[in-house]
Design a protein around this motif. Structure first.
Motif, mmCIF file in Angstrom:
data_model
loop_
_atom_site.group_PDB
_atom_site.id
_atom_site.type_symbol
_atom_site.label_atom_id
_atom_site.label_comp_id
_atom_site.label_asym_id
_atom_site.label_seq_id
_atom_site.Cartn_x
_atom_site.Cartn_y
_atom_site.Cartn_z
ATOM 1 N N PHE A 150 0.811 -1.212 0.000
ATOM 2 C CA PHE A 150 0.000 0.000 0.000
ATOM 3 C C PHE A 150 0.851 1.271 0.000
ATOM 4 C CE2 PHE A 150 -2.469 -3.309 2.153
ATOM 5 C CZ PHE A 150 -3.637 -3.294 1.409
ATOM 6 N N LEU A 151 2.161 1.135 0.134
ATOM 7 C CA LEU A 151 3.044 2.300 0.188
ATOM 8 C C LEU A 151 3.433 2.738 -1.214
ATOM 9 C CD1 LEU A 151 5.374 1.170 3.126
ATOM 10 C CD2 LEU A 151 3.394 2.685 3.237
ATOM 11 N N PRO A 152 3.775 4.019 -1.401
ATOM 12 C CA PRO A 152 4.215 4.497 -2.719
ATOM 13 C C PRO A 152 5.460 3.757 -3.192
ATOM 14 C CG PRO A 152 3.701 6.342 -1.261
ATOM 15 C CD PRO A 152 3.679 5.112 -0.416
ATOM 16 N N SER A 153 5.548 3.519 -4.472
ATOM 17 C CA SER A 153 6.683 2.768 -5.027
ATOM 18 C C SER A 153 7.962 3.583 -5.077
ATOM 19 C CB SER A 153 6.339 2.267 -6.437
ATOM 20 O OG SER A 153 6.020 3.361 -7.286
ATOM 21 N N ASP A 154 7.858 4.917 -4.958
ATOM 22 C CA ASP A 154 9.042 5.771 -5.075
ATOM 23 C C ASP A 154 9.517 6.300 -3.720
ATOM 24 O OD1 ASP A 154 6.834 7.327 -4.654
ATOM 25 O OD2 ASP A 154 7.383 8.908 -6.082
ATOM 26 N N LEU A 155 9.270 5.555 -2.647
ATOM 27 C CA LEU A 155 9.764 5.980 -1.337
ATOM 28 C C LEU A 155 11.291 6.059 -1.351
ATOM 29 C CD1 LEU A 155 7.642 3.979 1.284
ATOM 30 C CD2 LEU A 155 7.607 6.429 0.867
ATOM 31 N N PRO A 156 11.878 7.127 -0.807
ATOM 32 C CA PRO A 156 13.349 7.212 -0.793
ATOM 33 C C PRO A 156 14.007 6.167 0.090
ATOM 34 C CG PRO A 156 12.363 8.994 0.490
ATOM 35 C CD PRO A 156 11.233 8.316 -0.231
#
Length: 240
Positions: free
Chosen positions: A39-45
């Motif tokens: 469910f988290l964004p794919s572009d997390l740093p």
């Protein structure tokens, strides 16, 4: 459960009943983080991390890292990837936080006038840079008896690597990043810094796990610093 968000980060604090074993709670939190990955964004740093500590507790130990031979960005990288990881694995350590703001980065300063002369814009630069530095699967070599995975890394790490990136082609000639921008090695946030007395430094604050003996934890960290000293640019220095 409380949440605090700021520029570039979000901190969620979970407070459990005193009757619940903290180790059991840790396992449940890790399982919840793993279940929420999709469910988290794919572009997390960076992936989400957790720690067993009381946010109201003061650090039990503060380490200041300095060097006269290498830049602070290199010291920050060593502290983040090596020393902090080793300290976090010690029994009784709940959280190791790093301050100083010297995380290495490549800074690209595009010239809008030059871009316009080539018929390009900042979005073209962003897309080219993002598409170039991606670590994609490479495949494998298959033989009748053995199979080998290709382990090359596509990611660019230095300013020299980025300068030759091709942004577009004009009149059959490549337009490179160095033609439209100034590329230099730097830090992510040049407005953050830390000092030990009057010497620029990278600061590590260590918090204990609830119930851990402070003296024993500090002794373990001191022993680790002594063993790590020959491999570091400069020995760890403890602030009291």
């Amino acid at each position: 459960m409380t949440s605090t968000s700021s520029d570039g980060s979000s901190v969620i604090t979970l407070q459990f009943l005193l009757s619940l074993d903290i180790d059991v709670a840790e396992q449940e939190v890790q399982a919840a983080i793993n279940a929420a990955q999709t469910f988290l964004p794919s572009d997390l740093p960076a992936p989400p991390v957790y720690s067993k500590s009381n946010p109201a507790d003061a650090p039990i130990l503060t380490l200041a890292l300095t060097s006269k031979t290498v830049p602070l960005s290199k010291v920050q990288d060593l502290a983040d990837t090596r020393l902090a990881q080793k300290i976090s694995q010690l029994p009784g350590v709940g959280l190791v936080s790093i301050s100083g703001g010297q995380k290495p980065a490549v800074r690209i300063d595009a010239n809008p006038t030059t871009l316009s002369s080539y018929g390009l814009d900042l979005e073209a630069v962003r897309s080219a840079v993002q598409g170039t530095s991606i670590d994609r699967p490479k495949g494998s070599f298959d033989g009748p008896q053995q199979s080998f995975q290709i382990g090359a890394n596509d990611q660019l790490l230095t300013a020299d690597d980025y300068r030759s990136v091709v942004i577009a082609y004009r009149n059959g000639a490549p337009v490179r990043l160095s033609d439209v921008a100034t590329v230099a090695d730097g830090v992510e946030n040049s407005k953050q810094a830390a000092w030990m007395n009057d010497v620029p430094a990278i600061i590590l604050n260590v918090q204990r796990q609830p119930g851990a003996n402070i003296i024993q934890v500090v002794d373990r960290i001191t022993k680790l610093c002594r063993s790590w000293r020959p491999r570091s640019p400069r020995p760890c220095r403890r602030r009291s």
